[in-house]
Design a protein around this motif. Structure first.
Motif, PDB file in Angstrom:
ATOM      1  N   LEU A 263       0.303   5.047   1.057  1.00  0.00           N
ATOM      2  CA  LEU A 263      -0.635   5.972   1.661  1.00  0.00           C
ATOM      3  C   LEU A 263      -0.118   7.385   1.431  1.00  0.00           C
ATOM      4  CD1 LEU A 263      -3.019   6.544   3.466  1.00  0.00           C
ATOM      5  CD2 LEU A 263      -1.492   6.293   5.407  1.00  0.00           C
TER       6      LEU A 263
ATOM      7  N   HIS B  71       0.844  -1.205   0.000  1.00  0.00           N
ATOM      8  CA  HIS B  71       0.000   0.000   0.000  1.00  0.00           C
ATOM      9  C   HIS B  71       0.873   1.247   0.000  1.00  0.00           C
ATOM     10  CE1 HIS B  71      -3.631  -2.176   2.055  1.00  0.00           C
ATOM     11  NE2 HIS B  71      -3.339  -2.653   0.873  1.00  0.00           N
TER      12      HIS B  71
ATOM     13  N   TYR C  81      -7.485   3.680   6.441  1.00  0.00           N
ATOM     14  CA  TYR C  81      -6.602   4.852   6.536  1.00  0.00           C
ATOM     15  C   TYR C  81      -7.370   6.156   6.713  1.00  0.00           C
ATOM     16  CZ  TYR C  81      -3.252   1.431   4.789  1.00  0.00           C
ATOM     17  OH  TYR C  81      -2.472   0.329   4.628  1.00  0.00           O
TER      18      TYR C  81
END
Length: 882
Positions: free
Chosen positions: A516, A514, A633
């Motif tokens: 972010l 991932h 998130y």
RNA sequence: GGGCGCGUAGCUCAGCGGGAGAGCGCUCGCCUCACACGCGAGAGGCCGUAGGUUCAAAUCCUGCCGCGCCCACCA
């Protein structure tokens, strides 16, 4: 009891220092490959060694630490791997500046001595940012602290370079690169910032060499005409058909410039004819290549005009030359037009801000990207690397599609030196180890390439070089690919994309699952924080004033996923401090009132009061939301959920309503109340720990459960605690209390004024009021709360309607009828408006037939309730006669 | 020149098809036995604008206006 030592207010400074030291001592930040656990790994985007912590880092650290601490509690082997970056240009410039202050010329000092100075600088100031990061509470495994110039990374860089070189993906070539005349080095395309500036577009005239006419061309950089070696037109351009093959005469040089035809020329722009400056424009460079035009490099490395230019201009600064060339052309009457201001984008150095020159600097090293971009793009499209928010996928793939070869050589001293050697016999080879002799001919007279590599060349290896690559270490096998990379969007291309390309090529897998991408921290007015604006907030100041937890909470609270700016001010941190203090005091109450001895145990269900059942239900809702939010998130939502639960629900309603049981109840009631409050608090501390590690540890310790909240279990789900019945009962109680308080406030009745209330309510409500009699009376400050099925005599009473229940408060002399009439009229006006809207909806045939039945029922119920309330209030209004 | 994001309470932002929300700020009242770094009650919004889809739009679609960002070798 421990609580006797609890201060009235939370004091973070001492707590933070003590717990961070303890966590370090106990090695709680350390992570090792552990086969029976799942790995979770974040590599810290390495800050510049000589840098100082700023709000951007503070945000990065808050988010990463939230993720790591939660995963650690969830039983993952959680590694947060920290490090620092040597930051080639940035650091070199700093040290050069320092030398200049001491009056030392770097050239005289020599390369080796200079590098020693940089290392000394690094040793002296390099650790500062690490100490600052620790103040944030970051749970990095500091035993693994790495540096992009340390031994292991040196080797990784060599292996990466030689591998790419041997595969033909690194080559040396001569072409136009971006040159910063201030830092005197080449820059990659990503290191150039395009800024719109007001310049001028000058059209000037080249006379034909044979005197038969002229050609007009335009430029924004008039001084570059000194380096013109030709004029180009589009092959199909009728206007210039007869001129191709002829030449124009350079006004300052004894030289004829051929007129050539080239597809790259846009006939619709300007005059349709283009001056060709091969050494100072990449487009022109290519035209010149195709047409066989000469190259004339009229610029020196420092941005002054070189000796290849016509004499009168040599040695001039580029801006001075711009003026002088203009004047000279004007004197010759060759200026045709000047468009001013002419807005266009000009490249600037991302480090020093100088205007960058496209320049032919001699040979530079390049990474050929065409074999790297495809896999990097595919990985993102497949979802092997996922972006959060997802909208970054588009820009990422577009960037890859348009990527040109990456210039990786820098004309600096500080950095990884290009591991290529040359011998006098013209041999060139790359080598992992420093060689003694030429690999081809054995000559001992070899020389290493003087250039160093782009800082980002080593940074791109970060996620695997720090785990031991190129060796197949246990760390690498276990932790790679890492779990998530947290960073700002400003280095998506500079860094993130390159890690993906190199990870795939060199290691064979994506560097992280991932990515972010968060926004940039701005000031309260949403301006960039900058020294010149004087609006920079130092995270350490915030920590000293309000505490690290307050800073972390406020940043988490602001970090909404879709935002590209995160406006931060001291007020935000103050709110965080207040929140910390609120929790501290709630804990002070609970720990003082309940018998805490080890992990709290819930009382059996039938021993729980409605308030306790409600608290458990709300707590479970909070837990669900926190889990979901962090998984997605949505840090701000997680922080908000905890704030709302703790402050509004746990404290304002929960604690206040539990006080009667807690202080005045039977031993069993006290026990039940204390246990529930403690149980919920203890678990909520664990949920909050990733955001506010210090406060939660300090409080959690007082439960005497275990070594550290850091390694306690993340709260497990308790869906059975969700209790719709308790929630609706408490909803009614809350509404009733609020209605009475509002009434009291409207009539300016102080808290000391006694009120007695009679309520006509339905069965369920009567049951609730019976069970919560004391609680409601306490919060609404009532001496009497009578409950009946029938309203009884209403005359002489103020009437409130709460969820259909009629609340009667004697008006008996105390109250001002005028105020009461105002209150009634205002409410009735509100009712009328709502009822009308509702009635209109219910009159609409389309609504009745097409809307979901539940929606229609709800609307009917709403209208019914409004009508009932209207009847009650109108009766009172009539009675008062106003 | 291409692409993206955003315009909702004074400020910063959530909400993203069926009753306009939070924090801070503001007003009023309270030192109520955890907390004045606090408690309680309020005021404040044609949800940028014009149209469309729908029984229903802050929420979906289109145009426009206004901010901001990223990318781009048009001289």
């Amino acid at each position: 009891m421990v609580t006797e030592t609890m201060a009235r207010a939370y004091e973070p400074a001492e707590v933070e220092k003590r717990w961070y030291a303890t966590w370090m001592e106990r090695g709680l930040f350390r992570a090792e490959p552990t086969p029976d656990r799942k790995p979770f790994c974040i590599v810290l985007p390495p800050p510049n060694v000589t840098g100082a912590l700023h709000m951007g880092h503070a945000l990065d650290h808050t988010l990463q630490d939230m993720l790591v601490r939660r995963k650690r509690m969830q039983g993952f082997e959680a590694l947060w791997l920290p490090g620092t970056d040597h930051a080639g240009i940035g650091t070199e410039v700093l040290v050069r500046r320092q030398l200049a202050e001491e009056g030392i010329d770097p050239q005289e000092l020599g390369r080796e001595a200079f590098i020693e100075r940089v290392w000394a600088w690094k040793e002296r100031y390099g650790g500062r940012i690490v100490e600052q990061m620790k103040r944030m509470g970051s749970s990095c495994d500091w035993d693994r602290l790495r540096f992009t110039m340390d031994e292991g990374l040196q080797r990784a860089v060599r292996v990466a370079f030689v591998g790419l070189y041997d595969d033909g993906l690194i080559y040396r070539g001569e072409r136009i690169i971006n040159w910063c005349p201030t830092d005197q080095t080449a820059l990659s395309d990503s290191e150039v910032e395009h800024r719109e500036v007001d310049g001028e577009l000058i059209t000037f005239r080249y006379p034909l060499a044979d005197g038969s006419g002229h050609v007009d061309v335009a430029t924004t950089r008039i001084e570059t005409m000194l380096g013109d070696t030709g004029v180009a037109v589009h092959p199909g351009d009728e206007r210039y058909r007869g001129l191709v093959g002829k030449a124009v005469r350079h006004p300052f040089a004894d030289q004829d410039l051929p007129i050539v035809a080239d597809q790259a020329v846009d006939p619709s722009f300007g005059t349709g004819a283009v001056k060709v400056t091969p050494a100072h424009d990449s487009n022109d460079f290519e035209i010149a290549e195709r047409a066989g035009l000469a190259r004339r490099n009229i610029l020196s490395a420092d941005g002054t005009i070189s000796d290849e230019a016509p004499k009168p201009f040599r040695g001039l600064d580029r801006y001075e030359a711009r003026k002088r060339v203009m004047e000279a052309l004007r004197e010759l009457d060759l200026i045709v037009a000047v468009e001013r201001p002419y807005r266009h984008a000009v490249g600037h150095c991302y480090r020093c801000g100088s205007e960058v020159e496209p320049w032919l600097s001699g040979k530079q090293w390049f990474v050929a990207v065409e074999r790297l971009t495809g896999p990097a793009k595919q990985a993102a499209i497949d979802g092997r690397v996922a972006f959060f928010p997802e909208r970054w996928l588009g820009p990422y793939t577009t960037w890859l599609d348009n990527l040109r070869d990456w210039n990786i050589s820098r004309q600096l001293w500080w950095g990884h030196r290009v591991p290529v050697w040359y011998c006098p016999n013209g041999h060139e080879f790359a080598s992992m180890e420093d060689p003694d002799a030429c690999r081809e001919c054995g000559s001992a007279d070899i020389e290493q390439d003087p250039d160093v590599l782009d800082t980002w060349f080593s940074s791109q290896l970060w996620p695997f070089s720090t785990l031991g690559w190129p060796d197949e270490t246990e760390d690498l096998t276990y932790f790679y690919p890492t779990s998530v990379l947290v960073t700002g969007y400003e280095i998506l291309y500079l860094w993130v994309a390159r890690m993906i390309m190199s990870g795939l090529y060199l290691v064979g897998d994506v560097p992280f699952r991932h990515v972010l991408i968060h926004g940039l921290v701005r000031d309260e007015q949403n301006r960039k924080m900058s020294k010149s604006l004087g609006n920079v907030i130092d995270p350490l100041d915030v920590i000293e004033r309000y505490g690290a937890d307050a800073l972390r909470y406020s940043l988490a609270r602001l970090a909404t996923p879709e935002q590209q700016n995160i406006p931060f001010g001291m007020r935000e941190a103050e709110a965080g401090r207040n929140f910390a203090n609120k929790i501290w005091n709630a804990a002070r109450l609970v720990l003082g009132a309940a018998q805490i001895d080890g992990a709290p145990v819930l009382p059996p269900e039938d021993a729980r009061s409605p308030v306790e059942r409600w608290l458990l239900s709300r707590h479970e809702a909070c837990r669900e939301e926190v889990d979901r939010a962090i998984d997605e998130y949505r840090f701000a939502d997680a922080a908000q959920a905890l704030h709302r639960f703790l402050w509004s629900e746990y404290c304002d309603w929960g604690l206040e309503m539990e006080k009667p049981r807690l202080y005045e109840g039977s031993p069993e009631e006290r026990e039940a109340a204390g246990s529930v409050l403690a149980w919920v608090l203890e678990r909520t501390l664990r949920l909050l720990h990733p955001i506010m590690p210090f406060l939660t540890e300090e409080l959690w310790q007082r439960f005497g459960i275990g070594d550290s909240i850091m390694v306690s279990d993340w709260p497990e789900p308790h869906p059975e605690h969700r209790d719709a019945d308790a929630e609706s009962r408490l909803g009614f109680a809350e509404d009733l209390v609020t209605a009475v308080r509002s009434f009291r406030s409207g009539h300016r009745l102080g808290p000391g004024v006694a009120l007695a209330v009679r309520v006509r309510a339905d069965g369920g409500q009567r049951e609730t009021l019976g069970a919560l009699d004391e609680e409601i009376r306490r919060l609404a400050r009532l001496d009497r709360l009578d409950v009946a099925e029938e309203p009884g005599e209403a005359a002489g009473h103020a009437r409130l309607v709460v969820q259909g229940a009629e609340v009667l408060i004697p008006l008996a002399g105390v109250l001002d009828p005028a105020v009461e009439c105002d209150r009634l009229r205002e409410r009735l006006a509100g009712i009328a408006e709502q009822a009308e809207r509702s009635a209109r909806k219910l009159d609409n045939q389309g609504f009745l037939s097409k809307a979901a039945p539940a929606v229609v029922d709800k609307e009917r119920a709403k209208l019914g309730a409004l009508e009932e309330e209207r009847a009650v209030l109108e009766a009172q209004l009539a009675e008062l006669g106003c």
